[in-house]
Design a protein around this motif. Structure first.
Motif, PDB file in Angstrom:
ATOM      1  N   LEU A 250      40.649  31.345  -2.650  1.00  0.00           N
ATOM      2  CA  LEU A 250      40.968  30.273  -3.590  1.00  0.00           C
ATOM      3  C   LEU A 250      40.857  30.764  -5.036  1.00  0.00           C
ATOM      4  O   LEU A 250      41.658  30.358  -5.895  1.00  0.00           O
ATOM      5  CB  LEU A 250      40.024  29.089  -3.366  1.00  0.00           C
ATOM      6  N   ALA A 251      39.873  31.627  -5.290  1.00  0.00           N
ATOM      7  CA  ALA A 251      39.718  32.158  -6.640  1.00  0.00           C
ATOM      8  C   ALA A 251      40.924  33.016  -7.050  1.00  0.00           C
ATOM      9  O   ALA A 251      41.394  32.957  -8.189  1.00  0.00           O
ATOM     10  CB  ALA A 251      38.438  32.986  -6.721  1.00  0.00           C
ATOM     11  N   LYS A 252      41.422  33.799  -6.114  1.00  0.00           N
ATOM     12  CA  LYS A 252      42.601  34.638  -6.384  1.00  0.00           C
ATOM     13  C   LYS A 252      43.831  33.792  -6.664  1.00  0.00           C
ATOM     14  O   LYS A 252      44.686  34.153  -7.472  1.00  0.00           O
ATOM     15  CB  LYS A 252      42.858  35.575  -5.208  1.00  0.00           C
ATOM     16  N   LYS A 253      43.924  32.650  -5.977  1.00  0.00           N
ATOM     17  CA  LYS A 253      45.087  31.764  -6.189  1.00  0.00           C
ATOM     18  C   LYS A 253      45.067  31.179  -7.595  1.00  0.00           C
ATOM     19  O   LYS A 253      46.126  30.916  -8.183  1.00  0.00           O
ATOM     20  CB  LYS A 253      45.077  30.622  -5.165  1.00  0.00           C
ATOM     21  N   LEU A 254      43.883  30.935  -8.128  1.00  0.00           N
ATOM     22  CA  LEU A 254      43.764  30.343  -9.455  1.00  0.00           C
ATOM     23  C   LEU A 254      44.063  31.336 -10.571  1.00  0.00           C
ATOM     24  O   LEU A 254      44.405  30.952 -11.686  1.00  0.00           O
ATOM     25  CB  LEU A 254      42.359  29.762  -9.642  1.00  0.00           C
ATOM     26  N   ASN A 255      43.898  32.613 -10.285  1.00  0.00           N
ATOM     27  CA  ASN A 255      44.094  33.658 -11.308  1.00  0.00           C
ATOM     28  C   ASN A 255      45.543  34.121 -11.405  1.00  0.00           C
ATOM     29  O   ASN A 255      46.299  34.111 -10.539  1.00  0.00           O
ATOM     30  CB  ASN A 255      43.194  34.865 -11.016  1.00  0.00           C
TER      31      ASN A 255
END
Length: 255
Positions: A250-255
């Motif tokens: 999820l963190a990678k999707k936000l970046n």
């Protein structure tokens, strides 16, 4: 999905009723209960749900009675529904080609097989519990919280269905063992049951993460419903790994 009929005959060939009446067989994506959960006037299904007490020594000491080929094939044919009935939670979320009940139980059995040795835990028994814990869903289908069926009523329906399946099997030692394993899980009555309960939740959130990745979805419900409910260290450890991988994704999707 088909409904149970707890009052039906105990003949070992009761499977014929399921085969000759298509309305009693499961259909993916639907759940037909033996009552309308919104009709409070109907009486609950009555069946005995005695407090479970493990009978491991009794199972080991008994001589296994042979089951007839006819009863065995009838029972296995009934279990076919476990392979074809899709898990309701995924159907409700619009997941295409979702896993079946048997898919879920199989990976739980694999979890029990590969788990490290734990003090006081019988791994073989864990595998058996994983294989039978949802077996009654061959008749009642996958009843989920969204169906509005009270927990006690769900247990009664599944107990009645389990009794019916064991009658189809012809009774005897193996049928009694299935009942005992199912009741042990239902009552969370042993260390093995504790562990398999955790495997049930771990398998679900792992599947949720896989569907999130495959379908680019967010399935928070499954993670929220299991948070803080793991009973064993291995369950907590495996769940934490899954959640860490999800958070990273999820963190990678936000970046």
């Amino acid at each position: 999905m088909a409904s149970a009929n707890p009052s039906s005959s105990s003949s070992p060939h009761t499977l014929n009723r399921y085969l000759t009446n298509p309305q009693r067989l499961h259909r993916p994506g639907s759940l037909k209960l033996p009552f309308n959960p919104h009709d409070r006037k109907l009486r609950p299904v009555c069946c005995q749900t005695p407090k479970f007490e493990p009978k491991r020594s009794a199972i080991i000491s008994r001589v296994t009675e042979p089951t007839s080929s006819s009863s065995t094939i009838d029972f296995l044919t009934l279990c076919h529904s476990l392979k074809t009935t899709k898990r309701k939670g995924w159907v409700n979320h619009g997941i295409k080609g979702p896993e079946s009940i048997a898919d879920h139980m199989y990976r739980m059995a694999i979890m029990a097989l590969i788990a490290g040795d734990l003090p006081g835990i019988n791994r073989e028994r864990c595998i058996k519990i994983a294989i039978v814990h949802d077996i009654a869903e061959a008749i009642v289908g996958d009843i989920t919280p969204s169906d509005g069926v009270p927990k006690v009523e769900k247990s009664r329906l599944e107990q009645a269905a389990l009794n019916e399946m064991c009658n189809v099997l012809g009774g005897g030692t193996r049928a009694e063992e299935i009942k005992e394993l199912w009741r042990e899980y239902e009552d969370n009555a042993s260390l093995e049951a504790n562990l398999v309960k955790d495997f049930d939740k771990v398998e679900m959130i792992l599947q949720a993460l896989e569907y999130e990745t495959e379908h680019d979805r967010i399935l928070d419900e499954f993670f929220l419903s299991t948070a803080g409910k793991f009973q064993t260290e291995i369950g907590k450890s495996w769940a934490a790994e899954i959640i860490a991988r999800r958070n990273s994704r999820l963190a990678k999707k936000l970046n």
